[in-house]
Design a protein around this motif. Sequence first.
Motif, PDB file in Angstrom:
ATOM      1  N   LEU A 249       6.018  11.826   8.053  1.00 27.16           N
ATOM      2  CA  LEU A 249       5.121  12.333   8.096  1.00 27.16           C
ATOM      3  C   LEU A 249       4.265  12.781   9.148  1.00 27.16           C
ATOM      4  O   LEU A 249       3.164  13.052   9.530  1.00 27.16           O
ATOM      5  CB  LEU A 249       4.081  11.328   7.602  1.00 27.16           C
ATOM      6  N   LEU A 250       4.671  11.373  10.357  1.00 27.99           N
ATOM      7  CA  LEU A 250       4.439  11.578  11.344  1.00 27.99           C
ATOM      8  C   LEU A 250       4.751  12.588  12.129  1.00 27.99           C
ATOM      9  O   LEU A 250       3.723  13.025  13.373  1.00 27.99           O
ATOM     10  CB  LEU A 250       4.656   9.761  12.036  1.00 27.99           C
ATOM     11  N   ALA A 251       6.448  12.610  11.682  1.00 28.08           N
ATOM     12  CA  ALA A 251       5.779  14.362  12.549  1.00 28.08           C
ATOM     13  C   ALA A 251       6.272  15.461  12.202  1.00 28.08           C
ATOM     14  O   ALA A 251       5.282  16.428  13.651  1.00 28.08           O
ATOM     15  CB  ALA A 251       7.987  14.810  11.753  1.00 28.08           C
ATOM     16  N   VAL A 252       4.750  15.281  10.887  1.00 29.38           N
ATOM     17  CA  VAL A 252       4.197  16.161  10.810  1.00 29.38           C
ATOM     18  C   VAL A 252       2.988  16.525  11.756  1.00 29.38           C
ATOM     19  O   VAL A 252       2.021  17.900  12.027  1.00 29.38           O
ATOM     20  CB  VAL A 252       4.051  16.692   9.104  1.00 29.38           C
ATOM     21  N   ILE A 253       2.410  15.206  11.752  1.00 33.13           N
ATOM     22  CA  ILE A 253       0.965  15.253  12.282  1.00 33.13           C
ATOM     23  C   ILE A 253       1.072  15.981  13.635  1.00 33.13           C
ATOM     24  O   ILE A 253       0.211  16.530  14.339  1.00 33.13           O
ATOM     25  CB  ILE A 253       0.754  13.528  12.493  1.00 33.13           C
ATOM     26  N   GLU A 254       2.502  14.928  14.432  1.00 39.19           N
ATOM     27  CA  GLU A 254       3.185  15.735  15.616  1.00 39.19           C
ATOM     28  C   GLU A 254       2.973  17.580  15.947  1.00 39.19           C
ATOM     29  O   GLU A 254       2.233  18.452  16.497  1.00 39.19           O
ATOM     30  CB  GLU A 254       4.361  15.026  16.588  1.00 39.19           C
ATOM     31  N   GLU A 255       3.358  17.507  14.798  1.00 41.21           N
ATOM     32  CA  GLU A 255       3.650  19.321  15.049  1.00 41.21           C
ATOM     33  C   GLU A 255       2.391  20.732  15.033  1.00 41.21           C
ATOM     34  O   GLU A 255       2.241  20.888  15.540  1.00 41.21           O
ATOM     35  CB  GLU A 255       4.306  19.856  13.388  1.00 41.21           C
TER      36      GLU A 255
ATOM     37  N   LYS B 222      -7.857  -0.677  27.761  1.00 40.54           N
ATOM     38  CA  LYS B 222      -8.602  -0.181  26.280  1.00 40.54           C
ATOM     39  C   LYS B 222      -8.130  -0.575  25.454  1.00 40.54           C
ATOM     40  O   LYS B 222      -7.401  -2.023  25.063  1.00 40.54           O
ATOM     41  CB  LYS B 222      -7.219   1.242  26.140  1.00 40.54           C
ATOM     42  N   MET B 223      -9.260  -0.188  24.138  1.00 35.95           N
ATOM     43  CA  MET B 223      -9.231  -0.988  23.138  1.00 35.95           C
ATOM     44  C   MET B 223      -8.374  -1.445  22.015  1.00 35.95           C
ATOM     45  O   MET B 223      -7.894  -0.059  22.206  1.00 35.95           O
ATOM     46  CB  MET B 223     -10.006  -0.381  21.972  1.00 35.95           C
ATOM     47  N   GLN B 224      -7.480  -2.317  21.883  1.00 33.01           N
ATOM     48  CA  GLN B 224      -6.282  -1.971  21.023  1.00 33.01           C
ATOM     49  C   GLN B 224      -6.455  -2.031  19.148  1.00 33.01           C
ATOM     50  O   GLN B 224      -7.281  -2.300  19.010  1.00 33.01           O
ATOM     51  CB  GLN B 224      -5.754  -3.384  21.483  1.00 33.01           C
ATOM     52  N   VAL B 225      -5.725  -1.097  18.858  1.00 24.81           N
ATOM     53  CA  VAL B 225      -6.152  -1.024  17.118  1.00 24.81           C
ATOM     54  C   VAL B 225      -4.725  -0.835  16.735  1.00 24.81           C
ATOM     55  O   VAL B 225      -3.899  -0.122  17.436  1.00 24.81           O
ATOM     56  CB  VAL B 225      -6.981   1.028  17.639  1.00 24.81           C
ATOM     57  N   LEU B 226      -5.075  -2.431  15.958  1.00 24.50           N
ATOM     58  CA  LEU B 226      -3.383  -2.682  14.925  1.00 24.50           C
ATOM     59  C   LEU B 226      -3.413  -1.846  14.006  1.00 24.50           C
ATOM     60  O   LEU B 226      -4.131  -2.437  13.219  1.00 24.50           O
ATOM     61  CB  LEU B 226      -3.485  -4.227  14.896  1.00 24.50           C
ATOM     62  N   ALA B 227      -2.261  -1.605  13.607  1.00 24.93           N
ATOM     63  CA  ALA B 227      -2.407  -1.393  12.355  1.00 24.93           C
ATOM     64  C   ALA B 227      -1.920  -2.081  11.728  1.00 24.93           C
ATOM     65  O   ALA B 227      -0.741  -1.843  11.603  1.00 24.93           O
ATOM     66  CB  ALA B 227      -2.527   0.332  11.808  1.00 24.93           C
ATOM     67  N   VAL B 228      -1.672  -2.533  10.220  1.00 25.68           N
ATOM     68  CA  VAL B 228      -1.343  -3.896   9.237  1.00 25.68           C
ATOM     69  C   VAL B 228      -0.927  -3.249   8.092  1.00 25.68           C
ATOM     70  O   VAL B 228      -1.681  -2.351   7.743  1.00 25.68           O
ATOM     71  CB  VAL B 228      -1.874  -4.624   8.856  1.00 25.68           C
ATOM     72  N   ALA B 229       0.989  -2.756   8.655  1.00 29.99           N
ATOM     73  CA  ALA B 229       0.724  -1.894   7.422  1.00 29.99           C
ATOM     74  C   ALA B 229       2.139  -2.284   6.357  1.00 29.99           C
ATOM     75  O   ALA B 229       3.311  -2.542   7.021  1.00 29.99           O
ATOM     76  CB  ALA B 229       1.352  -0.330   8.005  1.00 29.99           C
ATOM     77  N   ASN B 230       2.320  -1.398   5.451  1.00 29.52           N
ATOM     78  CA  ASN B 230       3.803  -1.902   4.425  1.00 29.52           C
ATOM     79  C   ASN B 230       3.253  -1.682   3.242  1.00 29.52           C
ATOM     80  O   ASN B 230       2.182  -1.116   2.485  1.00 29.52           O
ATOM     81  CB  ASN B 230       4.638  -3.044   4.268  1.00 29.52           C
ATOM     82  N   PHE B 231       4.104  -0.622   2.107  1.00 22.11           N
ATOM     83  CA  PHE B 231       3.224  -0.117   1.433  1.00 22.11           C
ATOM     84  C   PHE B 231       3.938  -1.144   0.024  1.00 22.11           C
ATOM     85  O   PHE B 231       3.743  -0.477  -1.075  1.00 22.11           O
ATOM     86  CB  PHE B 231       3.213   1.499   0.930  1.00 22.11           C
ATOM     87  N   LYS B 232       5.174  -1.863   0.045  1.00 15.72           N
ATOM     88  CA  LYS B 232       5.354  -3.161  -0.838  1.00 15.72           C
ATOM     89  C   LYS B 232       4.274  -3.970  -1.043  1.00 15.72           C
ATOM     90  O   LYS B 232       3.940  -5.195  -0.131  1.00 15.72           O
ATOM     91  CB  LYS B 232       6.700  -3.225  -0.226  1.00 15.72           C
ATOM     92  N   GLY B 233       4.637  -4.450  -2.330  1.00 11.28           N
ATOM     93  CA  GLY B 233       3.767  -5.201  -2.462  1.00 11.28           C
ATOM     94  C   GLY B 233       4.279  -6.708  -2.592  1.00 11.28           C
ATOM     95  O   GLY B 233       5.098  -6.844  -2.354  1.00 11.28           O
ATOM     96  N   GLY B 234       2.847  -7.900  -2.058  1.00 13.19           N
ATOM     97  CA  GLY B 234       3.578  -8.488  -1.474  1.00 13.19           C
ATOM     98  C   GLY B 234       4.200  -8.866  -0.893  1.00 13.19           C
ATOM     99  O   GLY B 234       4.053 -10.536  -0.470  1.00 13.19           O
ATOM    100  N   SER B 235       3.934  -8.511   0.276  1.00 16.52           N
ATOM    101  CA  SER B 235       4.552  -8.601   2.056  1.00 16.52           C
ATOM    102  C   SER B 235       3.080  -8.992   3.085  1.00 16.52           C
ATOM    103  O   SER B 235       4.104  -9.564   4.275  1.00 16.52           O
ATOM    104  CB  SER B 235       5.037  -6.834   2.034  1.00 16.52           C
ATOM    105  N   ALA B 236       2.194  -9.923   2.152  1.00 17.94           N
ATOM    106  CA  ALA B 236       1.677 -10.579   2.920  1.00 17.94           C
ATOM    107  C   ALA B 236       0.140  -9.887   3.829  1.00 17.94           C
ATOM    108  O   ALA B 236       0.094 -10.295   4.718  1.00 17.94           O
ATOM    109  CB  ALA B 236       2.616 -11.718   3.174  1.00 17.94           C
TER     110      ALA B 236
ATOM    111  N   PHE C  70       9.314   3.148   3.129  1.00 20.74           N
ATOM    112  CA  PHE C  70       7.955   3.454   3.480  1.00 20.74           C
ATOM    113  C   PHE C  70       8.426   4.068   5.312  1.00 20.74           C
ATOM    114  O   PHE C  70       8.087   4.846   5.972  1.00 20.74           O
ATOM    115  CB  PHE C  70       7.420   1.965   4.246  1.00 20.74           C
ATOM    116  N   LEU C  71       9.247   3.358   6.135  1.00 17.69           N
ATOM    117  CA  LEU C  71       9.955   3.664   7.274  1.00 17.69           C
ATOM    118  C   LEU C  71      10.263   5.551   7.404  1.00 17.69           C
ATOM    119  O   LEU C  71       9.952   6.092   8.254  1.00 17.69           O
ATOM    120  CB  LEU C  71      11.242   3.090   7.821  1.00 17.69           C
ATOM    121  N   SER C  72      11.006   5.544   6.540  1.00 20.09           N
ATOM    122  CA  SER C  72      11.714   7.035   5.913  1.00 20.09           C
ATOM    123  C   SER C  72       9.945   8.043   5.799  1.00 20.09           C
ATOM    124  O   SER C  72       9.544   9.131   6.728  1.00 20.09           O
ATOM    125  CB  SER C  72      12.318   7.263   5.068  1.00 20.09           C
ATOM    126  N   MET C  73       9.123   7.699   4.820  1.00 19.90           N
ATOM    127  CA  MET C  73       8.069   8.355   4.442  1.00 19.90           C
ATOM    128  C   MET C  73       7.375   8.751   5.812  1.00 19.90           C
ATOM    129  O   MET C  73       6.814   9.249   6.154  1.00 19.90           O
ATOM    130  CB  MET C  73       7.804   8.045   3.448  1.00 19.90           C
TER     131      MET C  73
END
Length: 402
Positions: free
Chosen positions: A298-304, A115-129, A291-294
Amino acid sequence: MLLAAEHDETSAEKIARHSDLLSRQLQSLREKMYPPEAMKKLKTFSSREVAGLLGIAESSLRQLSLNGEAVIPERLDNGRRIYTLSQINELRRYLAEKRPADSLRLDPRRRHGEKMQVLAVANFKGGSAKTTTTVHLAHYLALQGLRVLAIDLDPQASLSAMFGYQPEFDVDENQTLYAAIRYDDDERVPLSHVIRKTYFDGLDLVPGNLELMEYEHETPQAIAQGLSRGDGMFFRRMSTVLKEVENDYDVVLVDAPPQLGYLTLGALYAATGIVITVHPAMLDVSSMNQFLSMTSELLAVIEEAGGTLSHDFVRYLLTRHTPHDVPQVNVAALLRGLFGEDVLAASIVETTAIANAGLEKKSLYEVERGNMTRDTLNRALESVDAANTEVFQLIKQVWGRP
């Protein structure tokens, strides 16, 4: 007098004027950096570099050239052979066909059933490169011979700029991912219409600009009007349109916005894997914790709401790491102690090489040797290569390869 003159111009007018001045200056600088067509080009590769990428002896590569097999490289005045990335990929396919036992190593593109791999590069803290990590991973995977689609989901469009596009000049209305996932049927276009070829063979781009913010503004209204349903539900829209190009790519890399909005949730839902970049400083780690907590909430809301979330892997990548900085070493040890193998073994070190390359809108893989100190470049490349190799190994594990 100066203050009086300032009062003649509203803040909105001043900021708009400054934006216009800076945009034009950036455009001028770009045209000076990449004349005459003001577009980026990828460097060529020496026989030694090509042999290293293909995993064959330099003598074997030379013999292929002498025999006139596969591709004919350009010869410099000193007799050295140089290859384009397109020629390297032609060599991959030729050698894979000629050596079936080594075909997966020589030509690692995904096979039927993978399967095609879809990788999300994430973090909402600036400066994390985050963007720097995305562009280096995209270039690395393309150099390995994979077919890669990079999606700039950040309205600030730093990833697009790294590919030579100035968002306000080069990306018009309805030319970002927003055009493929917007709610009004009359204006929506297929994803293929906004994909652009880049100067990297096998690497395409969906650029970004401020237009992406429209999705954040329109989604609440669309939900209220009942437009966000089924495959068209806000968190499914990106996943749905990616299926349109599933046969064309091996890996999709998404540079997610630096906030947890509807676009980021769409990226996390579409992703098969997540790479969370983190600078190993206590302030950054505290921000990542939020970021992890939020995200979990939110992902739990998506699952619901009926969304099934199943990622092949979630990994943390330490970036801008100074190995001799004791507080950073302690934070890195803390993360590894808490998360174990979910933290990539390799970290990307803080180095002037990456910063200097970034000033020219380049990754380390684009830098011509000789443009910076050999040892500096080699140390930086060793760090970036190690992290990217780990991610590539994770992808191959998902594909069931040894």
